[in-house]
Design a protein around this motif. Structure first.
Motif: not given
Length: 350
Positions: A248-250, A254-258
């Motif tokens: 779900l982070s994708v 940028y923000i989700g992966a961090v």
């Protein structure tokens, strides 16, 4: 001032089609902002129909009748939904419950591990800072526990809403797929005969949003499955829950992966400490994120309009603030649609 305003209106709104398109956009945004809560099942059904329309079209190109293609895709959709509700959701809920029960013990072990940092790096961090950070985290956990209790007491209306969605959304998906041409003809009947600009923008919107949604869902599935296989092979606890978070982070570039790196690192640190196994986990996780950003995304979104990272982050903040998760999900296609509007809008020199 009046002359400047008149020249601006003449430059951008002297074309009748531009005026009609502006009115449609204003009415559309007003309807979503004002009636979005009541129309949520219809909007979700429309999104899911967008996802499956490509498969319906592919079956039709294989000379399968339209109604047969719709029924086949709909049966696959209902089967996937039942599999998620009966298998995936219970597993996720079980891991979330287990994680919440073990959290106080995990905090204690994390504090012990973090207290080793001042011994190794006394110039960078002190014992007081570690204790303060741990105390603050305990307070946040207590607030989360209070929220869970409140949520459980108010879960009866939520369960009723979920049941209504589980009935309405599949029905709407079926009719959106079955009567797509009929609904399209009905809507076009209220538009003016001269609508070249509207047709161009609509085609661009359909291409951008449909391709983005399908590509993003494929990316979520691939990243989530690969992450689960990796976590399970390494023996990481809560592999399904963490893989779901990574998938779900994708949605948020940028923000989700961090953000999702934090729980992955903390769970691995709690389980293995500062060991080689933890380093292997973070190394492989970094490889997954690198391949996603540099290989998978360019392949899936090769036809997407290029946007500057600042434009993407601003779009996520704006539309996420307006519509929550769905605003974040549609931030990039809406931003590309806005860019397409600016490029296609007719202009005249004053």
């Amino acid at each position: 001032m009046i002359k400047v305003l008149r020249n601006w209106l003449y430059r951008y709104f002297s074309d009748e089609q531009a005026v009609v398109l502006a009115v449609l956009l204003i009415l559309g945004f007003a309807a979503v902002l004002g009636l979005g809560g009541m129309l949520a099942p219809a909007l979700i059904g429309l999104v899911l129909a967008f996802l499956m329309q490509g498969l319906v079209s592919a079956l039709e190109r294989l000379h399968l009748p339209h109604i047969a293609a719709v029924w086949l895709v709909f049966i696959l959709f209902v089967g996937a939904l039942a599999l998620c509700l009966l298998v995936l959701v219970p597993l996720l809920w079980q891991q979330v419950s287990t994680l919440f029960k073990e959290f106080p013990r995990m905090l204690g072990e994390w504090q012990t591990l973090f207290l080793l940092l001042p011994e190794r790096y006394p110039n960078l961090i002190t014992n007081e800072q570690v204790v303060q950070a741990t105390t603050m985290l305990r307070g946040e956990v207590g607030n989360f526990g209070q929220w869970v209790l409140t949520f459980s007491l108010a879960s009866v209306p939520l369960l009723a809403t979920i049941m209504i969605y589980l009935v309405l959304v599949p029905i709407l998906v079926f009719f959106f797929l079955k009567d797509r041409e009929l609904i399209g003809r009905w809507f076009r009947g209220y538009l003016p005969d001269e609508r070249a600009l509207i047709s161009h923008v609509a085609a661009e919107m359909n291409r951008q949003i449909a391709n983005y949604i399908r590509g993003k869902v494929i990316e979520i599935i691939i990243v989530g499955v690969v992450s689960y296989i990796t976590f399970a092979a390494l023996g990481l606890n809560y592999a399904i829950l963490l893989a779901a978070l990574v998938g779900l982070s994708v949605v948020v570039p940028y923000i989700g992966a961090v953000v999702v790196t934090v729980p992955v690192a903390l769970i691995g640190l709690f389980q293995w400490g500062w060991s080689d196994q933890f380093l292997y986990l973070m190394l492989i996780y970094g490889v997954i994120q690198t391949l996603d950003g540099n290989v998978l995304v360019p392949v899936l979104f090769s036809e997407a309009v290029n946007l500057h990272p600042v434009a993407i982050i601003c779009a996520v903040l704006l539309f996420g603030g307006l519509w929550g998760f769905w605003g974040v999900f549609f931030a990039i296609p809406l931003a590309t649609l806005f860019k397409a509007l600016l490029e296609a809008w007719p202009r005249r020199e004053p």
